[in-house]
Design a protein around this motif. Structure first.
Motif, PDB file in Angstrom:
ATOM      1  N   GLY A   1      -6.820   3.188  -0.833  1.00  0.00           N
ATOM      2  CA  GLY A   1      -5.831   2.464  -0.049  1.00  0.00           C
ATOM      3  C   GLY A   1      -5.316   1.193  -0.709  1.00  0.00           C
ATOM      4  O   GLY A   1      -4.524   0.460  -0.112  1.00  0.00           O
ATOM      5  N   ILE A   2      -5.743   0.911  -1.923  1.00  0.00           N
ATOM      6  CA  ILE A   2      -5.292  -0.284  -2.636  1.00  0.00           C
ATOM      7  C   ILE A   2      -4.329   0.163  -3.730  1.00  0.00           C
ATOM      8  O   ILE A   2      -4.616   1.094  -4.477  1.00  0.00           O
ATOM      9  CB  ILE A   2      -6.489  -1.053  -3.242  1.00  0.00           C
ATOM     10  N   SER A   3      -3.188  -0.502  -3.818  1.00  0.00           N
ATOM     11  CA  SER A   3      -2.160  -0.086  -4.779  1.00  0.00           C
ATOM     12  C   SER A   3      -2.627  -0.307  -6.214  1.00  0.00           C
ATOM     13  O   SER A   3      -3.429  -1.216  -6.486  1.00  0.00           O
ATOM     14  CB  SER A   3      -0.866  -0.872  -4.546  1.00  0.00           C
ATOM     15  N   PRO A   4      -2.123   0.505  -7.132  1.00  0.00           N
ATOM     16  CA  PRO A   4      -2.466   0.318  -8.552  1.00  0.00           C
ATOM     17  C   PRO A   4      -2.134  -1.091  -9.058  1.00  0.00           C
ATOM     18  O   PRO A   4      -2.873  -1.651  -9.863  1.00  0.00           O
ATOM     19  CB  PRO A   4      -1.632   1.383  -9.275  1.00  0.00           C
ATOM     20  N   ASP A   5      -1.034  -1.660  -8.565  1.00  0.00           N
ATOM     21  CA  ASP A   5      -0.679  -3.027  -8.978  1.00  0.00           C
ATOM     22  C   ASP A   5      -1.718  -4.034  -8.505  1.00  0.00           C
ATOM     23  O   ASP A   5      -2.084  -4.955  -9.241  1.00  0.00           O
ATOM     24  CB  ASP A   5       0.703  -3.419  -8.447  1.00  0.00           C
ATOM     25  N   ASP A   6      -2.195  -3.877  -7.273  1.00  0.00           N
ATOM     26  CA  ASP A   6      -3.219  -4.791  -6.752  1.00  0.00           C
ATOM     27  C   ASP A   6      -4.545  -4.612  -7.498  1.00  0.00           C
ATOM     28  O   ASP A   6      -5.247  -5.587  -7.762  1.00  0.00           O
ATOM     29  CB  ASP A   6      -3.432  -4.578  -5.249  1.00  0.00           C
ATOM     30  N   ILE A   7      -4.874  -3.374  -7.837  1.00  0.00           N
ATOM     31  CA  ILE A   7      -6.105  -3.119  -8.600  1.00  0.00           C
ATOM     32  C   ILE A   7      -6.004  -3.791  -9.971  1.00  0.00           C
ATOM     33  O   ILE A   7      -6.948  -4.458 -10.412  1.00  0.00           O
ATOM     34  CB  ILE A   7      -6.369  -1.605  -8.736  1.00  0.00           C
TER      35      ILE A   7
END
Length: 191
Positions: free
Chosen positions: A139-145
């Motif tokens: 549920g966490i976007s690749p950008d946030d990761i």
């Protein structure tokens, strides 16, 4: 799903509820610590299914990457004191995961090698760690990761250069006390 049935995410565990409601502005160190505990707890449960001690996980991971390290090298890479490594290796040797071998060119130097049993654990344990990471990052976007990874790495680098810690490490090194390991400040055993 009826209103009376709740998914695991609908019921906030005490720690999560604490972070979302009671302490939204709490220090980053506490948030990172509680997150690390969550990773550890999830991985420990999976390791227990294969009768592997959590304390052996870090050493196995390092040896899967670079087999044949000395105890000192293993300690440095794990970010733990040599007596801790010695105790873990003694148990891991008794379990048949590793062997200690004196090198013919330097009889004082002992290197640690995985046994076939220790090597075979990789196929069981790495997927378990991957699963823990998948769950944590769902549920966490690749950008946030990517931003989180950059931020945590920058924090680790900042802490490694902490003048207070570095000056203490240098002073203790001059006094012959090697108990303080700069790697300890930035090393985590989370998956």
């Amino acid at each position: 799903m009826s209103k009376s049935e709740k998914s695991p995410r609908d019921v906030l565990p005490g720690t999560l509820q604490h972070w979302r409601e009671a302490l939204p502005e709490e220090r980053m160190a506490h948030l990172v610590k509680d997150t690390s505990r969550g990773f550890s707890r999830s991985l420990q449960a999976r390791l227990r299914e294969h009768a592997v001690q959590y304390g052996h996980w870090t050493f196995l991971r390092i040896l899967w990457q670079t087999d044949g390290l000395t105890q000192r090298q293993l300690s440095e890479q794990a970010g733990v004191a040599e007596p801790t490594t010695f105790s873990a290796l003694k148990t891991m040797e008794a379990l048949g995961y590793v062997t200690r071998q004196k090198m013919p060119d330097n009889r004082k130097q002992v290197r640690i090698f995985l046994t076939p049993k220790g090597t075979s654990l990789r196929a069981l344990l790495v997927p378990a760690a991957v699963e823990v990471n998948r769950i944590a990052l769902s549920g966490i976007s690749p950008d946030d990761i990517a931003a989180t990874r950059r931020t945590l790495l920058a924090m680790m680098e900042n802490l490694t250069g902490d003048p207070f810690f570095v000056s203490r490490a240098n002073a203790e090194s001059l006094n012959g006390d090697s108990g303080l390991n700069i790697g300890d400040a930035a090393t985590s055993d989370a998956p």
